[in-house]
Every structure is written in structure tokens, then in C-alpha cells.
Design a protein around this motif. Structure first.
Motif, PDB file in Angstrom:
ATOM      1  N   PRO A 104      25.810 -15.313 -39.042  1.00 36.70           N
ATOM      2  CA  PRO A 104      24.642 -14.966 -39.865  1.00 36.70           C
ATOM      3  C   PRO A 104      23.980 -13.686 -39.365  1.00 36.70           C
ATOM      4  O   PRO A 104      24.105 -13.339 -38.202  1.00 36.70           O
ATOM      5  N   ARG A 105      23.264 -13.036 -40.228  1.00 36.41           N
ATOM      6  CA  ARG A 105      22.649 -11.742 -39.904  1.00 36.41           C
ATOM      7  C   ARG A 105      21.405 -11.963 -39.038  1.00 36.41           C
ATOM      8  O   ARG A 105      20.277 -11.864 -39.523  1.00 36.41           O
ATOM      9  N   VAL A 106      21.666 -12.244 -37.749  1.00 36.30           N
ATOM     10  CA  VAL A 106      20.608 -12.511 -36.784  1.00 36.30           C
ATOM     11  C   VAL A 106      20.812 -11.611 -35.574  1.00 36.30           C
ATOM     12  O   VAL A 106      21.924 -11.471 -35.074  1.00 36.30           O
ATOM     13  N   VAL A 107      19.729 -11.001 -35.119  1.00 33.37           N
ATOM     14  CA  VAL A 107      19.732 -10.236 -33.884  1.00 33.37           C
ATOM     15  C   VAL A 107      18.924 -11.025 -32.864  1.00 33.37           C
ATOM     16  O   VAL A 107      17.785 -11.417 -33.134  1.00 33.37           O
ATOM     17  N   ALA A 108      19.523 -11.283 -31.714  1.00 33.82           N
ATOM     18  CA  ALA A 108      18.851 -12.011 -30.637  1.00 33.82           C
ATOM     19  C   ALA A 108      18.356 -11.013 -29.597  1.00 33.82           C
ATOM     20  O   ALA A 108      19.148 -10.229 -29.049  1.00 33.82           O
ATOM     21  N   HIS A 109      17.048 -11.035 -29.353  1.00 33.90           N
ATOM     22  CA  HIS A 109      16.423 -10.155 -28.362  1.00 33.90           C
ATOM     23  C   HIS A 109      16.059 -11.006 -27.156  1.00 33.90           C
ATOM     24  O   HIS A 109      15.533 -12.114 -27.305  1.00 33.90           O
ATOM     25  N   PHE A 110      16.326 -10.487 -25.966  1.00 34.90           N
ATOM     26  CA  PHE A 110      16.118 -11.251 -24.742  1.00 34.90           C
ATOM     27  C   PHE A 110      15.151 -10.519 -23.820  1.00 34.90           C
ATOM     28  O   PHE A 110      15.254  -9.301 -23.636  1.00 34.90           O
ATOM     29  N   TYR A 111      14.228 -11.267 -23.250  1.00 29.90           N
ATOM     30  CA  TYR A 111      13.193 -10.752 -22.358  1.00 29.90           C
ATOM     31  C   TYR A 111      13.203 -11.555 -21.065  1.00 29.90           C
ATOM     32  O   TYR A 111      13.644 -12.707 -21.053  1.00 29.90           O
ATOM     33  N   ALA A 112      12.684 -10.977 -19.986  1.00 32.36           N
ATOM     34  CA  ALA A 112      12.482 -11.703 -18.732  1.00 32.36           C
ATOM     35  C   ALA A 112      11.074 -11.370 -18.240  1.00 32.36           C
ATOM     36  O   ALA A 112      10.725 -10.195 -18.098  1.00 32.36           O
ATOM     37  N   LYS A 113      10.263 -12.394 -18.007  1.00 29.02           N
ATOM     38  CA  LYS A 113       8.867 -12.213 -17.618  1.00 29.02           C
ATOM     39  C   LYS A 113       8.609 -12.855 -16.261  1.00 29.02           C
ATOM     40  O   LYS A 113       8.833 -14.048 -16.076  1.00 29.02           O
ATOM     41  N   ARG A 114       8.158 -12.035 -15.323  1.00 26.63           N
ATOM     42  CA  ARG A 114       7.779 -12.546 -14.001  1.00 26.63           C
ATOM     43  C   ARG A 114       6.341 -13.066 -14.075  1.00 26.63           C
ATOM     44  O   ARG A 114       5.432 -12.355 -14.505  1.00 26.63           O
ATOM     45  N   LEU A 115       6.158 -14.313 -13.647  1.00 35.52           N
ATOM     46  CA  LEU A 115       4.850 -14.953 -13.604  1.00 35.52           C
ATOM     47  C   LEU A 115       4.467 -15.195 -12.156  1.00 35.52           C
ATOM     48  O   LEU A 115       5.292 -15.073 -11.255  1.00 35.52           O
ATOM     49  N   THR A 116       3.220 -15.587 -11.947  1.00 28.61           N
ATOM     50  CA  THR A 116       2.857 -16.126 -10.639  1.00 28.61           C
ATOM     51  C   THR A 116       3.334 -17.572 -10.612  1.00 28.61           C
ATOM     52  O   THR A 116       3.540 -18.192 -11.670  1.00 28.61           O
ATOM     53  N   LEU A 117       3.492 -18.126  -9.435  1.00 25.41           N
ATOM     54  CA  LEU A 117       3.905 -19.519  -9.344  1.00 25.41           C
ATOM     55  C   LEU A 117       2.864 -20.420  -9.994  1.00 25.41           C
ATOM     56  O   LEU A 117       3.213 -21.403 -10.651  1.00 25.41           O
ATOM     57  N   GLU A 118       1.599 -20.063  -9.873  1.00 26.23           N
ATOM     58  CA  GLU A 118       0.532 -20.857 -10.497  1.00 26.23           C
ATOM     59  C   GLU A 118       0.672 -20.866 -12.020  1.00 26.23           C
ATOM     60  O   GLU A 118       0.485 -21.893 -12.657  1.00 26.23           O
ATOM     61  N   GLN A 119       0.979 -19.721 -12.615  1.00 23.18           N
ATOM     62  CA  GLN A 119       1.189 -19.658 -14.070  1.00 23.18           C
ATOM     63  C   GLN A 119       2.386 -20.509 -14.487  1.00 23.18           C
ATOM     64  O   GLN A 119       2.314 -21.243 -15.467  1.00 23.18           O
ATOM     65  N   LEU A 120       3.472 -20.418 -13.732  1.00 19.25           N
ATOM     66  CA  LEU A 120       4.668 -21.185 -14.064  1.00 19.25           C
ATOM     67  C   LEU A 120       4.403 -22.689 -13.931  1.00 19.25           C
ATOM     68  O   LEU A 120       4.800 -23.480 -14.788  1.00 19.25           O
ATOM     69  N   LEU A 121       3.702 -23.089 -12.882  1.00 16.80           N
ATOM     70  CA  LEU A 121       3.363 -24.508 -12.705  1.00 16.80           C
ATOM     71  C   LEU A 121       2.468 -25.006 -13.837  1.00 16.80           C
ATOM     72  O   LEU A 121       2.619 -26.140 -14.305  1.00 16.80           O
ATOM     73  N   ALA A 122       1.557 -24.154 -14.305  1.00 16.11           N
ATOM     74  CA  ALA A 122       0.688 -24.531 -15.430  1.00 16.11           C
ATOM     75  C   ALA A 122       1.507 -24.707 -16.709  1.00 16.11           C
ATOM     76  O   ALA A 122       1.253 -25.625 -17.495  1.00 16.11           O
ATOM     77  N   VAL A 123       2.502 -23.848 -16.912  1.00 19.44           N
ATOM     78  CA  VAL A 123       3.389 -23.991 -18.073  1.00 19.44           C
ATOM     79  C   VAL A 123       4.117 -25.328 -17.987  1.00 19.44           C
ATOM     80  O   VAL A 123       4.162 -26.089 -18.961  1.00 19.44           O
ATOM     81  N   GLU A 124       4.679 -25.629 -16.822  1.00 18.40           N
ATOM     82  CA  GLU A 124       5.396 -26.903 -16.660  1.00 18.40           C
ATOM     83  C   GLU A 124       4.470 -28.096 -16.892  1.00 18.40           C
ATOM     84  O   GLU A 124       4.848 -29.048 -17.572  1.00 18.40           O
ATOM     85  N   ALA A 125       3.265 -28.029 -16.346  1.00 18.52           N
ATOM     86  CA  ALA A 125       2.329 -29.156 -16.457  1.00 18.52           C
ATOM     87  C   ALA A 125       1.866 -29.385 -17.894  1.00 18.52           C
ATOM     88  O   ALA A 125       1.656 -30.524 -18.314  1.00 18.52           O
ATOM     89  N   GLY A 126       1.723 -28.302 -18.663  1.00 17.57           N
ATOM     90  CA  GLY A 126       1.199 -28.437 -20.020  1.00 17.57           C
ATOM     91  C   GLY A 126       2.241 -28.533 -21.117  1.00 17.57           C
ATOM     92  O   GLY A 126       1.902 -28.773 -22.278  1.00 17.57           O
TER      93      GLY A 126
END
Length: 195
Positions: A104-126
Motif C-alpha cells: 500500500p502507498r504508505v511511507v513509514a517515518h522513524f524517530y528516536a527520542k532520548r528522554l530522562t529516566l524519570e520521563q521514561l518511568l512516567a511513560v511506563e507508569a501511566g
């Protein structure tokens, strides 16, 4: 990546109106933790178990009302990861690659974002309170960035899972390019060739 061709971002953005754009992000943070008190974790890298039982990265399709790829990606991150994703923004500077599939006519764009460990833990918790949890997203998983002494446990075993599209190749490429792997953790693993 198998079955797709790599595009420059400008080329991908110039494709006609019949093309859809999907954006996904690898989220990671430095992690000083030690597994069993002896194996350094170094980084926490998030992926998600999708509704179809395959591993992938959070994100999704950019809608017509989104003003940019990144606006669409950040909206998708809030839907899939919850309100903790509003504490950061994936920007154009986090962009890594674009691939057009052979289907199908789809373009996949990929990103990598560095977070603080606190931000990542908040993402996991929520994440379990996110709009799409239990629907599109069945849960978050951390990628083991080490190989155990048996030469199998850890990253080699993780990579035997089923991944959506080019997520496995995107993961390996990003881990290598960002320097997130422990030395020797990918010996004998097939790293995707650059296109």
C-alpha cells in the motif's frame, strides 16, 4: 529494509496525495541500573506489544488535521502512551529515516527520542491509563540490551520475537547508530545494511 526502499525525508514529503504517512518513535533513556547486581543496563529502550501480537514502536498514521509529521506523531504518542507523553515532544531533530513499502502507498517515518529516566518511568507508569491501552496497544516492553553468558539470553532471544514491518531492522540500526549497545552484545547478529 526488506521489501521497502529508503527515501530522503524531502523526497517522502513530495509524494502525492495518494500516499499516507505513518510515524513511529523509539524512546530511550540512560539507565544506571544493574541486572542481578552485575550486568549494567546502560539504557532503557521502549517498544510495545501491538494488538496483532507483534512488537513495534509507538506511533501511527498522521491525520489530515495534523500540521506536520511530528504533530501527528506526538498526538499518537499521547493516545498510545498516555499523558506522560505530553511532557516531551518528538521534533524534526529526532528524525532517523523514511521507507516506502512495496505494498500500500504508505511511507513509514522513524524517530528516536532520548528522554530522562524519570520521563521514561512516567511513560511506563501511566501507559495503562492511555486511551489506546488494551485496544491498539497491549503493553510496553523494554528491550534487553545485553547478551547473557549463555550467548542466547537477552537481546538475541528478544530479536526472535515477531516484529511489525521493519521494526526489527529499525531497532538494530538505531541501537548501533546511537551507541546504545554493550560491546559484544550483537556479535553474530545480522545488522541491516544501509540502503
Amino acid at each position: 529494509m526488506a521489501g521497502s526502499r529508503r527515501l530522503e525525508l524531502a523526497e517522502a514529503l513530495e509524494l502525492g496525495p495518494g500516499w499516507r504517512h505513518a510515524c513511529h518513535a523509539l524512546l530511550y533513556a540512560p539507565d544506571p541500573g544493574m541486572l542481578f547486581g552485575r550486568i549494567p543496563l546502560r539504557y532503557a529502550v521502549l517498544m510495545q506489544m501491538r494488538f496483532d501480537g507483534r512488537l513495534g514502536f509507538p506511533g501511527g498514521f498522521v491525520d489530515k488535521q495534523d500540521n506536520s509529521l511530528e504533530e501527528g506523531l506526538n498526538r499518537e504518542l499521547r493516545e498510545e502512551l498516555g499523558e506522560a507523553a505530553a511532557a516531551f515532544r518528538v521534533e524534526r531533530t529526532d528524525y532517523r529515516s523514511s521507507h516506502a513499502g512495496s505494498g500500500p502507498r504508505v511511507v513509514a517515518h522513524f524517530y528516536a527520542k532520548r528522554l530522562t529516566l524519570e520521563q521514561l518511568l512516567a511513560v511506563e507508569a501511566g501507559a495503562t491509563r492511555a486511551k489506546d491501552h488494551g485496544l491498539e496497544v497491549l503493553g510496553l516492553v523494554r528491550v534487553p540490551l545485553y547478551t547473557l553468558r549463555d550467548g542466547v539470553g537477552g537481546l538475541p532471544t528478544f530479536l526472535e520475537n515477531s516484529f511489525i514491518g521493519s521494526a526489527r531492522e529499525q531497532l538494530l540500526e538505531a541501537l548501533q547508530d546511537l551507541g546504545l549497545l554493550q560491546p559484544g552484545s550483537i556479535s553474530g547478529l545480522k545488522i541491516p545494511a544501509r540502503h
